[in-house]
Scaffold this motif. Structure first.
Motif, PDB file in Angstrom:
ATOM      1  N   CYS A  58      -6.708  -1.531   5.562  1.00  0.00           N
ATOM      2  CA  CYS A  58      -6.041  -0.939   4.393  1.00  0.00           C
ATOM      3  C   CYS A  58      -6.922  -1.066   3.138  1.00  0.00           C
ATOM      4  O   CYS A  58      -7.180  -2.159   2.651  1.00  0.00           O
ATOM      5  CB  CYS A  58      -4.686  -1.623   4.167  1.00  0.00           C
ATOM      6  SG  CYS A  58      -3.877  -1.052   2.669  1.00  0.00           S
ATOM      7  N   ASN A  59      -7.354   0.076   2.629  1.00  0.00           N
ATOM      8  CA  ASN A  59      -8.226   0.067   1.448  1.00  0.00           C
ATOM      9  C   ASN A  59      -7.513  -0.471   0.209  1.00  0.00           C
ATOM     10  O   ASN A  59      -8.113  -1.175  -0.597  1.00  0.00           O
ATOM     11  CB  ASN A  59      -8.718   1.487   1.140  1.00  0.00           C
ATOM     12  CG  ASN A  59      -9.709   1.987   2.174  1.00  0.00           C
ATOM     13  OD1 ASN A  59     -10.179   1.204   3.007  1.00  0.00           O
ATOM     14  ND2 ASN A  59     -10.020   3.265   2.120  1.00  0.00           N
ATOM     15  N   VAL A  60      -6.233  -0.137   0.072  1.00  0.00           N
ATOM     16  CA  VAL A  60      -5.500  -0.558  -1.119  1.00  0.00           C
ATOM     17  C   VAL A  60      -5.397  -2.087  -1.174  1.00  0.00           C
ATOM     18  O   VAL A  60      -5.662  -2.707  -2.201  1.00  0.00           O
ATOM     19  CB  VAL A  60      -4.098   0.111  -1.162  1.00  0.00           C
ATOM     20  CG1 VAL A  60      -3.214  -0.521  -2.237  1.00  0.00           C
ATOM     21  CG2 VAL A  60      -4.245   1.610  -1.407  1.00  0.00           C
ATOM     22  N   CYS A 103      -6.164   5.235   0.159  1.00  0.00           N
ATOM     23  CA  CYS A 103      -6.281   4.526   1.422  1.00  0.00           C
ATOM     24  C   CYS A 103      -6.481   5.593   2.501  1.00  0.00           C
ATOM     25  O   CYS A 103      -6.128   6.751   2.301  1.00  0.00           O
ATOM     26  CB  CYS A 103      -5.013   3.728   1.707  1.00  0.00           C
ATOM     27  SG  CYS A 103      -5.220   2.575   3.085  1.00  0.00           S
ATOM     28  N   HIS A 136       0.383   1.986   3.904  1.00  0.00           N
ATOM     29  CA  HIS A 136       0.635   1.012   4.963  1.00  0.00           C
ATOM     30  C   HIS A 136       1.883   0.182   4.702  1.00  0.00           C
ATOM     31  O   HIS A 136       2.253  -0.652   5.512  1.00  0.00           O
ATOM     32  CB  HIS A 136      -0.558   0.062   5.106  1.00  0.00           C
ATOM     33  CG  HIS A 136      -1.733   0.691   5.792  1.00  0.00           C
ATOM     34  ND1 HIS A 136      -2.846   1.127   5.111  1.00  0.00           N
ATOM     35  CD2 HIS A 136      -1.971   0.963   7.093  1.00  0.00           C
ATOM     36  CE1 HIS A 136      -3.720   1.628   5.970  1.00  0.00           C
ATOM     37  NE2 HIS A 136      -3.217   1.545   7.178  1.00  0.00           N
ATOM     38  N   CYS A 173       0.846  -1.193   0.000  1.00  0.00           N
ATOM     39  CA  CYS A 173       0.000   0.000   0.000  1.00  0.00           C
ATOM     40  C   CYS A 173       0.881   1.242   0.000  1.00  0.00           C
ATOM     41  O   CYS A 173       1.669   1.446   0.920  1.00  0.00           O
ATOM     42  CB  CYS A 173      -0.918   0.012   1.215  1.00  0.00           C
ATOM     43  SG  CYS A 173      -1.755   1.594   1.456  1.00  0.00           S
TER      44      CYS A 173
HETATM   45 ZN   LIG Z   1      -3.408   1.144   3.121  1.00  0.00          ZN
END
Ligand SMILES: [Zn+2]
Length: 735
Positions: free
Chosen positions: A405-407, A386, A392, A373
């Motif tokens: 973590c969105n990614v 993110c 991250h 990320c």
């Molecule tokens: Zn992330």
């Protein structure tokens, strides 16, 4: 009889004349004529009898019938069934009340000379009535037989008068009409779950509406009639009382939930938006994930079920006076509707639990993957951020959940594809009604993606719970399936229906509708979700002495960029064998910077702290001095007696300088020192240095190190970068 023979002759003539006509037609005509004759004769007979009665005994009958009219045929109202909690505590019941009816005619026509005076005197003595008004009514409406002088009197009020009436035959023309009044002994408790009932026994909202016909019974009737020797006889068809609902609600848990919801709202009332409560909306669901039973459910604010139309606790007299009917109706409906089942919102990162469960269960994800990320991922030309804009770094699947973590989640979504994700979301009942047994559940079928129409960016944001809408009850039921071994249970409130005499009419067994994920996947998810609360973003929610699992959520509301968020936390305990799920959703917390799931986590922690011991879930973790003090304040731990606290003051043995105790002794802490907890991090603050300390070890926490190890809870700090996203898709904070 003349008429009959005439008619018979006519029938015979007809028969002869039409002898050759169609046989069927003849039969039909014959039948019709016979029927007509029977009815005609019945009427004739009745008229003759009436004329006879009137002539011979008219006066006597008239008198009796009229004077007894109201007494002779009356409705015996049924009693609406009760609503009780899991321990039998009455949440709603119906009590017999009495309307005081004046029969002016009976008083005026009484043979007793002093009937009027005696009757008025008794009314004055036993009831709080305007005797002059009644006296005037009796003289001005001499023939009236039904005047309601007082409504819904309790038995205790009526009984002494009835006794007096029996002893004094001059008291006449007063009788009592029975009806039932609905009572809610806990006033506001669980108001939007229970719903309420008007005098017409029609339920509005909640259980009262959903189970309206089950709760209602059938009225009975009492008939009076005169026998041949003119004495009055009565027959009674008894009323059939309604059924009682036994629910899974637990009044104690409901109380705890409502206490902390109120606390949150009072703490943040007017904090940023001057006229608002602590948030725009708030809901809490506590349920048993192994059965789908609801233990507590509440939104904020509650209303008084005994006086549901009272808006005075929520609006000023002026505001109420200015409302037209429509505004009034809107205000009441906002108050009465149940946020937990009727309102929809984007679930945000709590949904990551379902996404990862889908990836693992479908085999598209092994759990051994790692993702990088950098704070942003470009999907079909749209950069999607993110929540941690510096990224991250390298994260495992578990860490993707721990740090939200969105990614990483977008990569996982890409890996499994939209068909797999949508198939699982559908199996988790997203987009479908849960069919919980409460009135007012929202439909969300048009608020979820159609898989055929989904583009890459739709899939990307779906993985972290944006782009589709849910209700709280959908999320709580789906999450229960993630952690209970994969079984989706239909959530429900009523566990048993009993007849008025207490016999069971129906037992509502837990309804497992489908196996959504395997128990192996569920076990993995429990471990990941426990990691969220041990190492990740969910540390604030952990109650002292316990390990819990859970997932945080922070979803930016539409329109994106306005700084409005729905923050949430879904937790469960114990981790190995989940007995309870607590879901807290706060819509637009009334604070300057909203995107912090810690607001929801603190409420969840408070609820867990009190309900876990109550549910006999034992503590497995060590307690700090601070913990013990807190638990003693809540009466969860017994207070140390005077001698022991004196010991504590002179503590100098150094044994407990690290803040840890064996969990049994309160020695070692300084009772004079109260540690404040930083709401953002869950760390305690050293009152002398202002430095943040780990709440368990009381070791100083270095906030800077958290970016590297992600273990100190500092990831719950404000992420103010969210609003500056100018791309077409702003992913929001999402941790
Ligand atoms: Zn992330």
């Amino acid at each position: 009889m003349e008429q009959r023979s005439y008619q018979n002759r006519k029938v015979r003539r007809n028969r002869r004349r039409k002898a050759n006509a169609n046989r069927f037609q003849i039969r039909m005509q014959k039948k019709l004529v016979v029927l007509f004759l029977i009815i005609l004769l019945a009427f004739i007979g009745l008229s003759v009898k009436l004329i006879y009665i009137n002539k011979v005994d008219g006066e006597r009958y008239k008198k009796q019938i009229l004077s007894q009219q109201e007494y002779d045929s009356k409705t015996l109202p049924y009693k609406r069934g009760e609503i009780v909690d899991a321990n039998g505590t009455k949440l709603a019941y119906s009590e017999k009340v009495y309307n005081l009816i004046i029969d002016a005619k009976a008083i005026n026509n009484s043979k007793k000379e002093n009937a009027l005076t005696e009757t008025l005197q008794a009314l004055d003595q036993y009831f709080d009535l305007d005797i002059n008004a009644i006296s005037n009514y009796i003289s001005q409406n001499a023939n009236s037989q039904y005047y309601v002088a007082a409504k819904q009197l309790e038995y205790e009020t009526v009984a002494p008068f009835q006794e007096a009436k029996q002893e004094n035959s001059a008291i006449v023309g007063v009788w009592f009409e029975e009806e039932y009044k609905r009572k809610y002994p806990y006033n506001t408790l669980a108001s939007s779950v229970i719903g309420f009932t008007g005098s017409d026994n029609n339920g509005t909202y909640g259980l009262e509406e959903y189970y309206n016909t089950t709760l209602n019974g059938t009225n009975g009737r009492e008939y009076g009639y005169l026998t041949e020797d003119s004495t009055l006889e009565r027959t009674t068809i008894a009323a059939q009382d309604g059924c009682t609902l036994v629910t899974s609600l637990d009044t104690n848990i409901q109380n705890i939930v409502e206490k902390y919801m109120k606390q949150f709202n009072e703490e943040h009332k007017g904090e940023y938006r001057p006229d608002d409560d602590g948030c725009s909306n708030m809901g809490v669901i506590v349920m048993n994930p192994q059965t789908g039973e609801i233990l507590a459910m509440s939104d904020y604010p509650n209303f008084d079920l005994n006086n549901p139309k009272d808006l005075t606790p929520f609006y000023s007299e002026e505001e109420i006076a200015q409302m037209d009917d429509e505004a009034m109706y809107d205000a009441l409906n906002r108050l009465w509707r149940n946020y937990c089942i009727s309102d929809t919102y984007e679930p945000g990162s709590v949904a990551k639990a379902m996404t990862i469960a889908a990836g693992l269960d479908s085999g598209k994800l092994t759990g051994n993957e790692t993702y990088v990320c950098n704070g942003v991922l470009e999907v079909s030309g749209h950069p999607i951020k993110c929540h941690k804009h510096i990224g991250h770094g390298v994260v495992t699947v578990s860490q993707a959940l721990e740090q939200s973590c969105n990614v990483a989640l977008m990569h996982i979504g890409e890996q499994m594809g939209k068909e797999t994700l949508m198939k699982y979301l559908y199996n988790f009942n997203i987009g479908l009604k849960t069919n919980i047994d409460l009135s007012g559940e929202a439909r969300t079928n048009t608020l979820v993606y159609n898989v055929d129409d989904m583009v890459a960016s739709d899939l990307a944001i779906s993985t972290f719970g944006q782009g589709y809408n849910v209700t709280m009850i959908q999320m709580a039921a789906a999450f229960s399936a993630v952690i209970n071994g994969g079984k989706y249970y239909q959530p429900h409130v009523v566990t048993e229906i009993k007849s008025a005499d207490g016999t069971t009419v129906e037992k509502v067994e837990p309804r497992m509708l489908k196996q959504v994920i395997s128990s192996t996947t569920s076990d993995t998810m429990k471990t990941y979700l426990a990691n969220v609360c041990t190492f990740g973003t969910g540390k604030t929610a952990v109650p002292a002495g316990y390990l819990i699992g859970g997932k945080t959520g922070t979803a930016e509301k539409q329109p994106r960029g306005d700084g409005n968020y729905v923050v949430s936390f879904m937790g469960f305990a114990p981790v190995d064998d989940p007995q309870v799920v607590v879901y807290v959703v706060i819509d637009e917390p009334n604070v300057e910077s909203q995107p912090h799931s810690t607001y929801a986590q603190e409420v969840a922690k408070n609820i867990f702290t009190e309900i876990l011991p109550y549910l006999n879930v034992f503590r497995t973790e060590e307690l700090s001095e601070e913990d013990i003090e807190q638990l003693q304040k809540l009466h969860i731990l017994p207070s140390t007696d005077a001698e022991e606290s004196t010991d504590g003051e002179n503590n100098g043995d150094g044994e407990n300088t690290d803040g840890q105790t064996d969990g049994e002794s309160a020695e070692g802490g300084d009772p004079e020192v109260t540690y404040q907890v930083d709401p953002q991090t869950g760390n305690v603050i050293d009152p002398n240095s202002g430095q943040q300390l780990d709440p368990n070890t009381f070791e100083p926490v270095d906030p800077k190190s958290s970016d590297l190890d992600g273990l100190t809870g500092v990831e719950n700090k404000p992420q103010d970068e969210t609003g500056d996203d100018t791309t077409e898709i702003s992913a929001g904070a999402g941790f």
